[in-house]
Design a protein around this motif. Sequence first.
Motif, PDB file in Angstrom:
ATOM      1  N   PRO A   9       0.823  -1.217   0.000  1.00  0.00           N
ATOM      2  CA  PRO A   9       0.000   0.000   0.000  1.00  0.00           C
ATOM      3  C   PRO A   9       0.854   1.262   0.000  1.00  0.00           C
ATOM      4  CG  PRO A   9       0.006  -1.022   2.169  1.00  0.00           C
ATOM      5  CD  PRO A   9       0.682  -1.988   1.247  1.00  0.00           C
ATOM      6  N   GLU A  10       0.414   2.216  -0.803  1.00  0.00           N
ATOM      7  CA  GLU A  10       1.124   3.489  -0.855  1.00  0.00           C
ATOM      8  C   GLU A  10       0.503   4.519   0.091  1.00  0.00           C
ATOM      9  OE1 GLU A  10       1.360   4.852  -4.865  1.00  0.00           O
ATOM     10  OE2 GLU A  10       2.457   3.080  -5.565  1.00  0.00           O
ATOM     11  N   HIS A  11      -0.799   4.401   0.317  1.00  0.00           N
ATOM     12  CA  HIS A  11      -1.472   5.362   1.196  1.00  0.00           C
ATOM     13  C   HIS A  11      -2.488   4.615   2.055  1.00  0.00           C
ATOM     14  CE1 HIS A  11      -3.362   9.673   1.571  1.00  0.00           C
ATOM     15  NE2 HIS A  11      -2.951   9.173   2.717  1.00  0.00           N
ATOM     16  N   ILE A  12      -2.249   4.622   3.368  1.00  0.00           N
ATOM     17  CA  ILE A  12      -3.104   3.944   4.326  1.00  0.00           C
ATOM     18  C   ILE A  12      -3.885   4.991   5.118  1.00  0.00           C
ATOM     19  CG2 ILE A  12      -3.173   2.425   6.344  1.00  0.00           C
ATOM     20  CD1 ILE A  12      -0.453   1.285   5.377  1.00  0.00           C
ATOM     21  N   ALA A  82     -11.214  15.527  -0.584  1.00  0.00           N
ATOM     22  CA  ALA A  82     -11.887  15.234  -1.861  1.00  0.00           C
ATOM     23  C   ALA A  82     -10.940  14.674  -2.905  1.00  0.00           C
ATOM     24  CB  ALA A  82     -12.565  16.494  -2.388  1.00  0.00           C
ATOM     25  N   ASP A  83      -9.685  15.076  -2.889  1.00  0.00           N
ATOM     26  CA  ASP A  83      -8.713  14.626  -3.889  1.00  0.00           C
ATOM     27  C   ASP A  83      -7.827  13.497  -3.365  1.00  0.00           C
ATOM     28  OD1 ASP A  83      -9.632  16.585  -5.692  1.00  0.00           O
ATOM     29  OD2 ASP A  83      -8.290  18.090  -4.821  1.00  0.00           O
ATOM     30  N   THR A  84      -8.194  12.923  -2.234  1.00  0.00           N
ATOM     31  CA  THR A  84      -7.400  11.857  -1.615  1.00  0.00           C
ATOM     32  C   THR A  84      -8.097  10.514  -1.790  1.00  0.00           C
ATOM     33  OG1 THR A  84      -6.503  13.358   0.062  1.00  0.00           O
ATOM     34  CG2 THR A  84      -6.421  11.002   0.542  1.00  0.00           C
ATOM     35  N   ARG A  85      -7.330   9.529  -2.214  1.00  0.00           N
ATOM     36  CA  ARG A  85      -7.860   8.171  -2.299  1.00  0.00           C
ATOM     37  C   ARG A  85      -6.891   7.234  -1.592  1.00  0.00           C
ATOM     38  NH1 ARG A  85     -12.004   6.142  -5.046  1.00  0.00           N
ATOM     39  NH2 ARG A  85     -12.182   3.877  -5.121  1.00  0.00           N
ATOM     40  N   PHE A  86      -7.429   6.470  -0.647  1.00  0.00           N
ATOM     41  CA  PHE A  86      -6.602   5.538   0.120  1.00  0.00           C
ATOM     42  C   PHE A  86      -6.568   4.184  -0.588  1.00  0.00           C
ATOM     43  CE2 PHE A  86      -8.641   8.281   3.430  1.00  0.00           C
ATOM     44  CZ  PHE A  86      -7.499   8.970   3.811  1.00  0.00           C
ATOM     45  N   ASP A  87      -5.407   3.543  -0.552  1.00  0.00           N
ATOM     46  CA  ASP A  87      -5.342   2.148  -0.998  1.00  0.00           C
ATOM     47  C   ASP A  87      -6.158   1.260  -0.048  1.00  0.00           C
ATOM     48  OD1 ASP A  87      -3.429   2.441  -3.212  1.00  0.00           O
ATOM     49  OD2 ASP A  87      -2.026   2.986  -1.633  1.00  0.00           O
ATOM     50  N   VAL A  88      -6.093   1.614   1.223  1.00  0.00           N
ATOM     51  CA  VAL A  88      -6.862   0.875   2.223  1.00  0.00           C
ATOM     52  C   VAL A  88      -7.246   1.848   3.335  1.00  0.00           C
ATOM     53  CG1 VAL A  88      -4.739   0.121   3.390  1.00  0.00           C
ATOM     54  CG2 VAL A  88      -6.878  -1.118   3.789  1.00  0.00           C
ATOM     55  N   GLY A 104     -17.940   9.379   3.064  1.00  0.00           N
ATOM     56  CA  GLY A 104     -17.426  10.458   2.225  1.00  0.00           C
ATOM     57  C   GLY A 104     -15.948  10.349   1.926  1.00  0.00           C
ATOM     58  N   LEU A 105     -15.323   9.240   2.299  1.00  0.00           N
ATOM     59  CA  LEU A 105     -13.895   9.027   2.051  1.00  0.00           C
ATOM     60  C   LEU A 105     -13.724   8.047   0.904  1.00  0.00           C
ATOM     61  CD1 LEU A 105     -12.769   8.587   5.777  1.00  0.00           C
ATOM     62  CD2 LEU A 105     -12.815  10.699   4.433  1.00  0.00           C
ATOM     63  N   LYS A 106     -12.749   8.286   0.064  1.00  0.00           N
ATOM     64  CA  LYS A 106     -12.486   7.420  -1.083  1.00  0.00           C
ATOM     65  C   LYS A 106     -11.430   6.383  -0.707  1.00  0.00           C
ATOM     66  CE  LYS A 106     -13.427  11.146  -4.416  1.00  0.00           C
ATOM     67  NZ  LYS A 106     -13.597  12.255  -3.435  1.00  0.00           N
ATOM     68  N   ALA A 107     -11.748   5.116  -0.925  1.00  0.00           N
ATOM     69  CA  ALA A 107     -10.808   4.046  -0.581  1.00  0.00           C
ATOM     70  C   ALA A 107     -11.069   2.835  -1.466  1.00  0.00           C
ATOM     71  CB  ALA A 107     -10.959   3.659   0.886  1.00  0.00           C
ATOM     72  N   ASP A 108      -9.991   2.190  -1.919  1.00  0.00           N
ATOM     73  CA  ASP A 108     -10.131   0.975  -2.724  1.00  0.00           C
ATOM     74  C   ASP A 108     -10.587  -0.200  -1.862  1.00  0.00           C
ATOM     75  OD1 ASP A 108      -9.249   2.354  -4.975  1.00  0.00           O
ATOM     76  OD2 ASP A 108      -7.148   1.824  -4.621  1.00  0.00           O
ATOM     77  N   LEU A 109     -10.179  -0.204  -0.613  1.00  0.00           N
ATOM     78  CA  LEU A 109     -10.518  -1.292   0.306  1.00  0.00           C
ATOM     79  C   LEU A 109     -10.807  -0.700   1.682  1.00  0.00           C
ATOM     80  CD1 LEU A 109     -10.656  -4.336   1.055  1.00  0.00           C
ATOM     81  CD2 LEU A 109      -8.204  -4.212   1.554  1.00  0.00           C
TER      82      LEU A 109
END
Length: 365
Positions: A9-12, A82-88, A104-109
Amino acid sequence: MKHPLPARPEHIGVLRLSALGDVCNLVPTIRALQRQWPEARITWIIGKGEHSLLAGLSGVEFIVYDKSSGLAGMRQLWRQLADTRFDVLLHMQQALRASVLSLGLKADLRIGYDKARAKDAQHWFTHRQLAPHARAHVLESFLDFARLMGVDDLSLEWSLAVPEAARQEAAGFTAGAPYILMSPCANPRLRNFRNWSAEGYAAVVEHAWMQHGLKTVLTGGGSTQEREMGQLIAARARSGAVIDAIGESSLKGLLALIDAAQAVIAPDSGPVHMANAMNTPTVGLYATTNPDRAGPYRWREFVVNRYPQAVSEYLHKAADSVPWGQRVRHPDAMSLIRADEVIECLEAVLALPAPHQTTEPADET
C-alpha cells in the motif's frame, strides 16, 4: 468474492476518532505498519483532543475532526479529502457517526471489525472484516488490522512525542521532587461509576509519602467533580504530600508528568493507557470494567482487579458468562477495592527495575 489486500500500500487511511486511551492503544499498530511499509503514507483521521495528545507522532499525517461539529464538520472533512484516495482505509471506530463519516472518504478497500466486535452495524460499511478474535484486549483488536494485512513484526512500540515545552510544564509542578502520579477520576460521563473513594486514594498518598518520601501529583480535567475529588484527597493527606495539578496541565504536559513519575495510579481511564505507552509502572483500579479487555496492557499483572467480584455481586453472574466488554454500572462497585490491595501493587511496581522509557522529541508546532 473478497476484495484483495494491497501487496504494497502506498497510502493507508486510519479512522479512529476517540478516546484518549484507545488512541494510545492504537499506536503500536501504526508502528507495525510503518515497519512493514516504511515508504507508505499514513493519514489518521482523529478527534481534536486525541490529536492534541498524539501530535508530533512521527510518520503520521493527522486530519482532525471535531466530533461536536456534526454534519457540517463531516462535509468540511470530505471537502478537505476530496482529492485523496486511500489504498486501504482501516475503519477502527465502532460507532455509527464514524461509519457515516467514512462514506465520504475514497478508498479501494475498507477494513473493519468482524461481526462479533462490530457495533452499530459497522460491517455494513466495510469490504472486509477482521478474523474473529474472542476475548481480545483492545490493543490486540487494533493489531488484528495489521495481522489481516499481512504485517510480520507486531512488536510493541510507541515512541510518543513529548515537546520540551511539555517537560518544562511538568517540571513546574514538581520542582524536581520524586513523585507518583494519581489520576483519581475517569471521564465524568453519566453512569460511568469508575471512580474509587477519596479515603482510599488518601491512604495510598499517605503510604507513598511516609514509606518512600514520594509526593503524589494529582491530575485530571477541570470538571467540578474532579476538582472536588482532588480537594477531598488533599484534605485527608499529610501536609506537603500532595501536589494538586487537577485541571492545570495540558495533555502533553500530562504525558510528560507521566513519563517522569515513579508510578501511576488510576481507574480505567486515559492516563493508565498513557502510562502504558510511556512504559511507566501502572497500578490500574478496575471493578466496573474488565481489565483483561481494557487494562494497561504491559502492566496487567499489577491491576487491582475486582471485576469478577463486581459481576457476581451486582449482576449475579459469573465473569466468564457475561458478554466480553460487559460493564458493571453500579455506584458501589469500585468500593470493592481495598486500600491495602492498592498499596501492595504500588509496592510491587516501585520495587521493579526502572523501565526504559522511549519518547521522541517534537516540534513546538
